[in-house]
Design a protein around this motif. Structure first.
Motif, short mmCIF file in Angstrom:
data_model
loop_
_atom_site.label_atom_id
_atom_site.label_comp_id
_atom_site.label_asym_id
_atom_site.label_seq_id
_atom_site.Cartn_x
_atom_site.Cartn_y
_atom_site.Cartn_z
N ARG A 61 21.07 -18.92 29.62
CA ARG A 61 21.09 -17.91 30.67
C ARG A 61 20.98 -18.57 32.04
N SER A 62 21.38 -17.85 33.06
CA SER A 62 21.13 -18.29 34.44
C SER A 62 19.69 -17.95 34.78
N ARG A 100 16.63 -17.98 37.43
CA ARG A 100 16.45 -17.99 38.88
C ARG A 100 14.99 -18.11 39.32
N ALA A 156 19.50 -16.73 43.89
CA ALA A 156 18.97 -18.01 43.46
C ALA A 156 18.03 -18.63 44.49
N CYS A 208 24.03 -28.13 31.95
CA CYS A 208 23.30 -26.89 31.68
C CYS A 208 22.95 -26.72 30.21
N THR A 264 18.51 -23.35 34.00
CA THR A 264 19.38 -23.74 35.11
C THR A 264 20.07 -22.50 35.65
N VAL A 265 20.56 -22.62 36.86
CA VAL A 265 21.48 -21.63 37.41
C VAL A 265 22.46 -22.40 38.28
N ILE A 321 22.27 -27.01 41.44
CA ILE A 321 21.76 -26.55 40.14
C ILE A 321 20.27 -26.84 40.06
#
Length: 180
Positions: A12-13, A15, A70, A117, A127-128, A154
């Motif tokens: 997943r992203s 944040r 982010a 990632c 990570t995002v 990132i």
């Protein structure tokens, strides 16, 4: 293959991050994943700037577009990787672009980013990929010279919380056979 698919499906992203440092061995595994990423004619057109200092992360935060989700994570994460691409390297032969699409550095950096990632995720890190930035401003903050572009920032760290999977299109919705 099952483990790889699990990694792809569960990444997943992230944040928001915990205040916890990344072990050096894990940090090196992430960089090794980038090192072994494939690229056009093995050009390896990526450069990575490792940002750990809070002051530099604050300056990079000022490079984000307004209301970028982010922003908090950029300064919370123990490390931010700034991925840069060498221009006119990937997809070029004797100084000329070899395809209609021109410079191939974005494709190669996309592969390197996915490697980074997924490796981070396999180590329990989040990570995002932050691409909505004022690229020239970030380039100045990081001292990136001519012939290179800052492509993405990132943040990497331990996730502050789990995130649910977003809805995905069905395979039949994006797959075409023989013609579009």
């Amino acid at each position: 293959m099952v483990e790889l698919m699990d990694m792809i499906k569960s990444r997943r992203s992230i944040r928001r991050y915990q205040d916890k440092q990344i072990p050096e061995a894990d940090f090196q595994k992430i960089l090794e994943a980038v090192q072994w990423s494939p690229s056009w004619a093995n050009t390896q057109c990526w450069e990575i700037i490792v940002v750990r200092e809070a002051a530099t992360k604050e300056k990079l935060k000022e490079c984000l577009t307004p209301r970028n989700p982010a922003a908090a994570g950029l300064t919370e994460a123990p490390v931010v990787f700034a991925l840069c691409g060498k221009l006119q390297s990937a997809g070029y032969y004797k100084g000329q672009a070899t395809t209609k699409l021109g410079d191939w550095f974005m494709f190669d950096l996309g592969i390197a980013t996915q490697s980074l990632c997924l490796t981070a995720h396999s180590l329990g890190l989040g990570t995002v990929i932050v691409g909505s930035i004022e690229h020239d401003k970030a380039k100045a903050v990081l001292g990136v010279g001519e012939g290179y572009e800052v492509v993405a920032l990132i943040p990497v760290g331990y996730p502050a919380k789990d995130s649910p999977a977003p809805k995905r299109r069905e395979i039949s919705e994006f797959t075409h056979h023989e013609k579009f």
